[in-house]
Design an enzyme around this catalytic site. Structure first.
Site, PDB file in Angstrom:
ATOM      1  N   ARG A  43      30.737  35.255  29.746  1.00 36.14           N
ATOM      2  CA  ARG A  43      31.549  34.441  30.802  1.00 36.14           C
ATOM      3  C   ARG A  43      33.076  34.371  29.875  1.00 36.14           C
ATOM      4  O   ARG A  43      32.921  33.973  28.786  1.00 36.14           O
ATOM      5  CB  ARG A  43      31.123  33.190  31.155  1.00 36.14           C
ATOM      6  N   GLU A  96      39.929  35.643  35.359  1.00 37.22           N
ATOM      7  CA  GLU A  96      39.538  37.259  35.983  1.00 37.22           C
ATOM      8  C   GLU A  96      39.456  37.017  37.437  1.00 37.22           C
ATOM      9  O   GLU A  96      39.669  38.436  38.031  1.00 37.22           O
ATOM     10  CB  GLU A  96      38.425  37.761  35.123  1.00 37.22           C
ATOM     11  N   HIS A 107      34.476  43.318  34.152  1.00 36.56           N
ATOM     12  CA  HIS A 107      33.281  42.853  34.381  1.00 36.56           C
ATOM     13  C   HIS A 107      32.559  43.975  34.990  1.00 36.56           C
ATOM     14  O   HIS A 107      31.811  43.930  36.084  1.00 36.56           O
ATOM     15  CB  HIS A 107      33.422  41.790  35.567  1.00 36.56           C
TER      16      HIS A 107
END
Length: 330
Positions: free
Chosen positions: A234, A263, A295
């Site tokens: 994360r 993000e 990601h």
């Protein structure tokens, strides 16, 4: 179950539609994320299906409840973007996909290490321009280096086995020690010791209040000069401002991130013709020793299959009154 699917991409539709043949849920796809500005789209739906950057805060959950939504189905393992207390208060079930492909994320962490170290991304671009020089492409042997792993759950444990296979010395930090990893040669230690002794540090822990900005100036100051840090967990585990300062000073020698604190404004979008207003990620992108992916650690065929099948089964279990083993309780 009539379900509104948010933050939809082509691959979401492909895999959800394929696996829905055995569930027959009524799925409506929205490309927009779910947040306070789009919550009105949920009128008439029994469930919402969301991803990592959808914002289900108290205000949004209150609106969902008023519109009759009874289930929040996460297409991911993390749930830090959902106000669980408010969902519980409103009687909304929250289900997730606790494990889809830990192998995918662990392997991506290793890919970041290898790419940063051996500079294969730079070599590829050079060759495309007929530049066959090896200047400034020097890497280092990963064999024999000390790798510190913060978080040794499913993903961290698999990553540990990968780096053990490379002949690394592996040290770990977790509130719960994994006996199998200990037997395999992983040594557990405190965070300060891990920071001090690691050549490479990889983050595999959840984002909770105790781990928010776990890597900050204080942590970087305890690390070796030139340390490599990898984050596939994360974004907010790292204080980006402090990481930039550590890169500028040379304390942080390499940074590989598949996640970023802000993000939700960037990842999963094509912004190639737009001005990036986020000054910190723009600064990170100027460093030659920083590698950013958007990601994609989870993004394998096997993971997408597991995400789709588990999400749909979660909805079926709730709809048929069995309750889901993947429901998050507070």
């Amino acid at each position: 179950m009539k379900t509104a699917v948010f933050s939809t991409k082509s691959y979401d539709r492909e895999y959800l539609n394929r696996f829905n043949s055995s569930h027959s849920h009524e799925l409506t796809y929205f490309e927009a994320p779910l947040n306070k500005n789009t919550v009105n789209l949920t009128v008439g739906y029994e469930a919402v299906c969301v991803f990592v950057n959808d914002d289900l805060n108290k205000e949004v959950i209150d609106e969902l409840s008023s519109k009759g939504v009874k289930v929040i189905a996460l297409r991911c393992a993390g749930f830090n973007n959902v106000d669980l207390d408010e969902a519980t208060n409103k009687g909304i079930a929250v289900v997730r996909v606790p494990t889809y492909s830990p192998q995918a994320v662990a392997e991506h962490a290793m890919a970041l290490i290898l790419t940063l170290n051996r500079k294969t991304h730079k070599a590829y671009n050079r060759i495309r321009e007929s530049n066959f020089s090896l200047e400034r492409l020097t890497g280092f042997d990963i064999h024999g280096k000390t790798v510190g792993i913060i978080g040794t759950g499913h993903i961290g444990a698999l990553f540990a086995k990968i780096v053990l296979g490379f002949g690394c010395n592996v040290i770990g930090y977790d509130v719960n020690e994994n006996k199998e990893l200990v037997d395999a040669g992983v040594k557990y230690c405190g965070l300060d010791e891990l920071f001090k002794n690691s050549d490479i540090i990889s983050l595999h822990c959840p984002l909770i209040p105790a781990t928010h900005h776990l890597l900050n100036k204080n942590a970087f100051d305890k690390m070796k000069d030139g340390v490599m840090v990898i984050n596939t967990s994360r974004g907010a585990l790292i204080n980006t401002t402090d990481a930039i300062a550590a890169l500028k000073s040379g304390r942080l020698g390499y940074l590989g991130i598949d996640v970023y604190e802000q993000e939700e404004k960037l990842f999963f979008k094509d912004l190639s013709e737009e001005i990036i207003e986020d000054d910190e990620i723009s600064r990170l992108m100027t460093f030659p020793n920083v590698l950013i992916t958007s990601h994609q650690g989870f993004f394998t065929k096997e993971a997408l299959e597991e995400i789709a099948s588990t999400t749909l089964k979660n909805l079926t279990d709730i709809e048929e009154g069995r309750g889901s083993k993947n429901e998050i309780k507070v």
